[in-house]
Design an enzyme around this catalytic site. Structure first.
Site, short mmCIF file in Angstrom:
data_model
loop_
_atom_site.label_atom_id
_atom_site.label_comp_id
_atom_site.label_asym_id
_atom_site.label_seq_id
_atom_site.Cartn_x
_atom_site.Cartn_y
_atom_site.Cartn_z
N ASP A 86 34.18 27.70 54.45
CA ASP A 86 35.44 27.59 53.75
C ASP A 86 36.57 28.19 54.58
O ASP A 86 36.35 29.04 55.44
CB ASP A 86 35.37 28.32 52.41
CG ASP A 86 34.58 27.56 51.35
OD1 ASP A 86 34.26 26.38 51.61
OD2 ASP A 86 34.30 28.13 50.30
N LYS B 238 38.96 24.52 51.50
CA LYS B 238 40.01 24.04 50.60
C LYS B 238 40.88 25.22 50.24
O LYS B 238 40.39 26.28 49.87
CB LYS B 238 39.41 23.44 49.32
CG LYS B 238 38.50 22.25 49.58
CD LYS B 238 37.86 21.80 48.28
CE LYS B 238 36.91 20.64 48.53
NZ LYS B 238 37.58 19.45 49.02
N MET C 298 42.34 30.89 40.54
CA MET C 298 43.31 29.83 40.86
C MET C 298 44.36 29.69 39.76
O MET C 298 44.76 28.59 39.41
CB MET C 298 42.58 28.50 41.11
CG MET C 298 41.63 28.54 42.30
SD MET C 298 40.53 27.10 42.41
CE MET C 298 39.26 27.54 41.20
#
Length: 258
Positions: A42, A63, A173
């Site tokens: 990642d 991402k 998030m």
């Protein structure tokens, strides 16, 4: 559970890198990194973490919110393809692979291709953040349930109906929706005085944290304080309040100037 191995001679390891600090990966995860021939990692995995696998070919497939990222379907195909060429393939994910890590899609691709795999858990960011601010997620007589949630969607589509039932809520998030999340929780009965922490880049040199109330978060104070680049968690619940025996100044050392 491992898929049965069919045509491939390789094995894929989905490893949780943990919350950030290189020495918070599990012993098993570090050992397998040291044996890997190729590592798909990642974007948030640190260079210090990748020092565990100097022998491996490194492929970034991460991402990051609001930035260009590798399409998940392409990642799935890449993992399967590499497993036909190498004996030990590692898919290194931040935190724990099985929490908001899209592991199910990668496991389905491996199972469909008949490729053997193993999942190695990691410390998820919520647990690291709780330790970073010395606040338990559960507390006798105060909090007996915890919800891990994500609101990675349009700000006007926030849905906290299920979340509000938990005593402590941790949002992954959720930075861009912080004010809206707080307002929705208050509208559904959470007291405006409820402690509402923001913890950024937990366990890394960039770590910082600040406590707000739910009212302050709804008013946008947390959003104005947050760094738009660093990964952040919203942590909400009475268990996260200041203890009677604690000096509030003790946490100032974990903050940069706003």
């Amino acid at each position: 559970m491992n898929a049965q191995k069919a045509t491939s001679t390789g094995k894929v390891y989905l490893i949780g890198a943990g919350p950030g600090a290189a020495d918070l990966i599990t012993v098993r995860g570090a050992r397998l990194l040291g044996e890997a021939q190729v590592v798909l990692h990642d974007a948030l995995v640190s260079p210090e973490m990748l020092a565990w696998c100097p022998q491996a070919e490194l492929i970034e497939v991460g991402k990051r919110c609001g930035q260009r990222s590798t399409a998940q379907l392409f990642i799935n195909r890449q993992i399967v393809d590499l497993a036909t060429k190498y004996e030990r393939v590692v898919r290194l994910k931040g935190g724990d692979p099985m929490l908001f890590g899209r592991a199910d899609e990668e496991l389905q691709a491996l199972e469909a291709a008949g490729i053997e795999y193993e999942v190695v858990p990691g410390i998820t960011a919520a647990l690291a953040a709780a330790s970073a601010i010395a606040r338990p997620l559960t507390k006798r007589g105060v909090s007996r349930s915890v919800a891990f949630a994500t609101q990675a969607k349009a700000a006007d589509a926030v849905d906290v109906e299920a979340d509000v039932k938990a005593d402590t809520i941790v949002y992954y998030m959720g930075r861009d929706q912080a004010a809206n999340i707080a307002a929705q929780l208050m509208a559904r009965g959470k007291p405006a005085s409820t402690p509402a922490w923001v913890v950024e880049a937990a366990t890394t040199p960039n770590q910082r944290s600040r406590q707000f109330t739910l009212r302050q978060m709804a008013a946008g104070e947390a959003a104005r304080w947050m760094d738009p680049v660093q990964p952040s968690l919203l942590m909400i619940g009475e268990a996260l309040g200041t203890r009677a025996t604690e000096h509030v100044e003790a946490h100032a050392k974990g903050e940069r100037a706003a």
